[in-house]
Write a protein that holds these residues in place. Structure first.
Motif, short mmCIF file in Angstrom:
data_model
loop_
_atom_site.label_atom_id
_atom_site.label_comp_id
_atom_site.label_asym_id
_atom_site.label_seq_id
_atom_site.Cartn_x
_atom_site.Cartn_y
_atom_site.Cartn_z
N LEU A 214 40.35 47.01 85.49
CA LEU A 214 40.09 48.36 85.01
C LEU A 214 40.60 48.49 83.59
O LEU A 214 41.77 48.22 83.31
N THR B 50 35.58 47.45 85.16
CA THR B 50 35.30 48.88 85.22
C THR B 50 35.92 49.54 83.98
O THR B 50 37.07 49.26 83.64
N ARG C 188 39.19 41.55 89.33
CA ARG C 188 38.81 42.96 89.31
C ARG C 188 39.69 43.69 88.31
O ARG C 188 40.90 43.81 88.50
N VAL D 136 40.13 57.52 89.40
CA VAL D 136 40.50 56.25 90.03
C VAL D 136 40.43 56.33 91.54
O VAL D 136 40.10 55.34 92.22
N LEU E 41 33.61 54.71 85.20
CA LEU E 41 34.23 55.87 85.82
C LEU E 41 34.44 56.91 84.73
O LEU E 41 34.80 56.57 83.61
N ASP F 90 41.30 56.08 95.29
CA ASP F 90 42.21 55.18 96.00
C ASP F 90 41.91 53.71 95.72
O ASP F 90 42.30 52.83 96.47
N GLU F 91 41.20 53.45 94.63
CA GLU F 91 40.82 52.07 94.31
C GLU F 91 42.03 51.23 93.89
O GLU F 91 43.02 51.75 93.37
N THR F 92 41.93 49.94 94.10
CA THR F 92 42.92 48.98 93.64
C THR F 92 42.24 47.97 92.73
O THR F 92 41.02 47.75 92.81
N PHE F 93 43.06 47.36 91.85
CA PHE F 93 42.53 46.40 90.88
C PHE F 93 43.50 45.24 90.75
O PHE F 93 44.70 45.38 91.02
N ARG G 60 30.97 48.59 85.25
CA ARG G 60 30.89 49.83 86.02
C ARG G 60 31.64 50.91 85.25
O ARG G 60 32.63 50.62 84.58
N ARG H 15 49.21 49.06 93.28
CA ARG H 15 47.74 49.06 93.29
C ARG H 15 47.15 48.09 92.28
O ARG H 15 45.95 48.08 92.04
N CYS H 16 47.99 47.28 91.65
CA CYS H 16 47.50 46.23 90.76
C CYS H 16 48.52 45.10 90.70
O CYS H 16 49.70 45.30 90.98
#
Length: 328
Positions: free
Chosen positions: A6, A30, A4, A63, A49, A65-68, A47, A92-93
């Motif tokens: 970003l 993303t 995943r 972003v 954003l 609260d998403e994590t990658f 995807r 978060r990554c």
């Protein structure tokens, strides 16, 4: 599970081919950008954003609260932006990749080839000094907080939309009109141009690689050309005669001050890069696109649409003055 990823940015000169290759390899990609159209085709299978990478609040809101697994910022240029990223993506990554610049390496270069251990120092160009300051923040965050930073230093990466010589398309237009073209220095200093599709192979190979965390890598072609040869290849691709006038970079900087820092602080210095470090982690990496082929792609892309062939009259007039002054 697919990796995943970003990309902040993702459809620029350096990033577009990397985005396409990441999708091809099955990554869950993303792209975060302002949603504005670009000169490059839309990248399918990603995807999107919408947010402004230059605005901390806009970026954080996009972003959420998403994590990658991996975050790559192609749009960070200042220490303030990197400090913001460290706070936003800490925890978060698994990997944060910062796009620095090979122009950050010591100028003048004391020893060739350049390796990742070559000192970072550029007293001529603020852009390079800002990239160095960004790297310093990331190294400290890795050492003190285990922030999972990887630093990548491209060197003059191009695609079909970009003309990698002084004046851009204006210089090619001059050659097609039979005018003389200004080449910095005596034309014999050495330079490395890297096609974005070649860059992508090494770059995407570093994503998600735990051994890349805490490390810095440059990614460049192994082809080394003089500025005369680079300009001549573009002239040949354009069906024009190469008629150079060699002018010292400092003199060009006085006539065209907007080009001064990039010339005196980077392109005036011969560079040869050792890519052994990135190949140790990405063994399949080989830069296979020679510049003569890249030059053809550049001219073909511009010739496909008249609106792309933009001539800057101010630069053209400045070149006329330099030719008159130094072309005897």
């Amino acid at each position: 599970m697919a990796l995943r990823v970003l990309f902040i940015g993702g459809n620029g000169i350096i990033s577009s081919a990397s985005s396409a290759l990441a999708v091809q390899r099955g990554y869950d990609l993303t792209l975060l950008n302002r949603g504005r159209s670009t000169v490059r085709p839309t990248i399918e299978g990603v995807r999107h954003l919408t947010g402004d990478a230059g605005d901390a609040a806009s970026l954080a809101a996009a972003v959420g609260d998403e994590t990658f697994d991996v975050v790559v910022d192609f749009r960070a240029f200042t220490p303030e932006q990197v400090a913001r990223d460290i706070e936003l993506f800490a925890g978060r990554c698994r990997q944060y990749v910062f796009i620095s610049s090979a122009s950050a390496y010591q100028k003048p270069v004391a020893r060739l080839p350049i390796t990742e251990s070559t000192p970072l120092r550029n007293p001529f160009w603020q852009y390079s000094r800002d990239k160095i300051a960004c790297e310093d923040l990331l190294v400290a965050a890795y050492r003190e907080r285990a922030f999972p930073a990887t630093i990548v230093r491209p060197s003059h990466t191009y695609d079909g939309t970009s003309v990698p010589i002084l004046g851009g398309w204006t210089a090619i237009d001059r050659m097609r009109r039979g005018e003389r073209v200004v080449v910095p220095g005596d034309g014999t200093s050495l330079w490395t141009l890297t096609n974005t599709r070649d860059f992508a192979v090494a770059f995407v190979g570093l994503l998600g690689n735990d051994r890349a965390v805490g490390e810095a890598f440059h990614i460049t072609s192994d082809e080394v050309l003089t500025w005369d040869r680079i300009t001549e290849e573009l002239a040949r691709a354009a069906g024009a005669e190469f008629r150079p006038v060699h002018v010292a970079s400092e003199a060009i900087a006085r006539e065209l001050p907007e080009h001064g820092p990039g010339l005196v602080g980077d392109k005036a210095h011969s560079v040869i890069f050792d890519n052994a470090k990135v190949r140790a982690l990405v063994p399949e990496y080989r830069a296979v696109i020679p510049f003569w082929r890249g030059a053809q792609e550049i001219v073909e892309w511009h010739d496909a649409d008249a609106s792309r062939r933009v001539v800057d009259p101010q630069s053209d007039a400045a070149f006329d003055r330099l030719v008159e002054r130094y072309g005897a």
